[in-house]
Scaffold this motif. Structure first.
Motif, PDB file in Angstrom:
ATOM      1  N   ASN A   1     -29.661  40.540 -23.875  1.00 35.24           N
ATOM      2  CA  ASN A   1     -28.970  40.184 -22.641  1.00 35.24           C
ATOM      3  C   ASN A   1     -27.768  41.088 -22.391  1.00 35.24           C
ATOM      4  O   ASN A   1     -27.503  41.469 -21.249  1.00 35.24           O
ATOM      5  N   ILE A   2     -27.051  41.452 -23.447  1.00 36.56           N
ATOM      6  CA  ILE A   2     -25.901  42.351 -23.277  1.00 36.56           C
ATOM      7  C   ILE A   2     -26.369  43.743 -22.853  1.00 36.56           C
ATOM      8  O   ILE A   2     -25.800  44.356 -21.943  1.00 36.56           O
ATOM      9  N   ILE A   3     -27.426  44.249 -23.505  1.00 36.78           N
ATOM     10  CA  ILE A   3     -27.973  45.554 -23.117  1.00 36.78           C
ATOM     11  C   ILE A   3     -28.483  45.502 -21.675  1.00 36.78           C
ATOM     12  O   ILE A   3     -28.251  46.415 -20.886  1.00 36.78           O
ATOM     13  N   TRP A   4     -29.166  44.410 -21.319  1.00 39.04           N
ATOM     14  CA  TRP A   4     -29.666  44.230 -19.951  1.00 39.04           C
ATOM     15  C   TRP A   4     -28.517  44.233 -18.956  1.00 39.04           C
ATOM     16  O   TRP A   4     -28.600  44.849 -17.898  1.00 39.04           O
TER      17      TRP A   4
ATOM     18  N   TRP B   1     -25.982  44.923 -11.743  1.00 36.02           N
ATOM     19  CA  TRP B   1     -26.201  45.411 -10.381  1.00 36.02           C
ATOM     20  C   TRP B   1     -27.228  44.560  -9.636  1.00 36.02           C
ATOM     21  O   TRP B   1     -27.071  44.294  -8.446  1.00 36.02           O
ATOM     22  N   PHE B   2     -28.279  44.140 -10.352  1.00 34.43           N
ATOM     23  CA  PHE B   2     -29.244  43.243  -9.725  1.00 34.43           C
ATOM     24  C   PHE B   2     -28.578  41.937  -9.327  1.00 34.43           C
ATOM     25  O   PHE B   2     -28.776  41.430  -8.222  1.00 34.43           O
ATOM     26  N   ALA B   3     -27.782  41.382 -10.215  1.00 33.98           N
ATOM     27  CA  ALA B   3     -27.118  40.108  -9.939  1.00 33.98           C
ATOM     28  C   ALA B   3     -26.158  40.238  -8.762  1.00 33.98           C
ATOM     29  O   ALA B   3     -26.139  39.368  -7.880  1.00 33.98           O
ATOM     30  N   ILE B   4     -25.377  41.305  -8.725  1.00 32.81           N
ATOM     31  CA  ILE B   4     -24.451  41.513  -7.608  1.00 32.81           C
ATOM     32  C   ILE B   4     -25.223  41.611  -6.297  1.00 32.81           C
ATOM     33  O   ILE B   4     -24.826  41.033  -5.282  1.00 32.81           O
TER      34      ILE B   4
END
Length: 130
Positions: free
Chosen positions: A6-9, A16-19
């Motif tokens: 999750n940290i690497i993701w 950027w996807f989440a934003i």
């Protein structure tokens, strides 16, 4: 292992996807009629922020409204989001370290195509219920 993935993701694309999903959700809330899409965008944004250890399940209470909303979503945004996740998955799969991240991108495609009537839950809760 999930925490590390999750940290690497988060560093290599998840943020950027989440934003992007959060901005789309805010935009959907501005136009009153698209508020259900805004909730879906926020739900996907949270999932895109921390995808490892989570899974998608269908809500048993969803009905015709979710189906019609998903058709509208696919035409307006879903297909483009799915293409973005697919292209990102291809780019991430070019390295051995990026293969799990590519799989996470592929896992996001179904919910980015048809988010209404879906729920994101802990993978352990689903496996425990079997």
């Amino acid at each position: 292992m999930r925490l590390l993935l999750n940290i690497i993701w988060l560093v290599f694309g998840g943020l950027w996807f989440a934003i992007g999903y959060f901005l789309a959700g805010i935009l959907c809330f501005i136009f009153i009629i698209t508020i259900p899409f805004g909730f879906a965008a926020f739900r996907i944004g949270i999932y895109a922020l921390w995808p490892f250890g989570k899974t998608i399940v269908a809500k048993p209470t969803s009905g015709v409204g979710s189906f019609v909303g998903n058709i509208i979503w696919v035409v307006i945004a879903g297909i483009w989001l799915a293409i973005g996740h697919l292209l990102s998955a291809i780019a991430m799969a070019l390295t051995i370290i990026g293969i799990p991240l590519a799989l996470a991108n592929l896992k996001l495609i179904p919910v980015s195509l048809m988010p209404l009537g879906k729920e994101i839950v802990d993978a352990d809760a689903v496996n425990f219920g079997r």
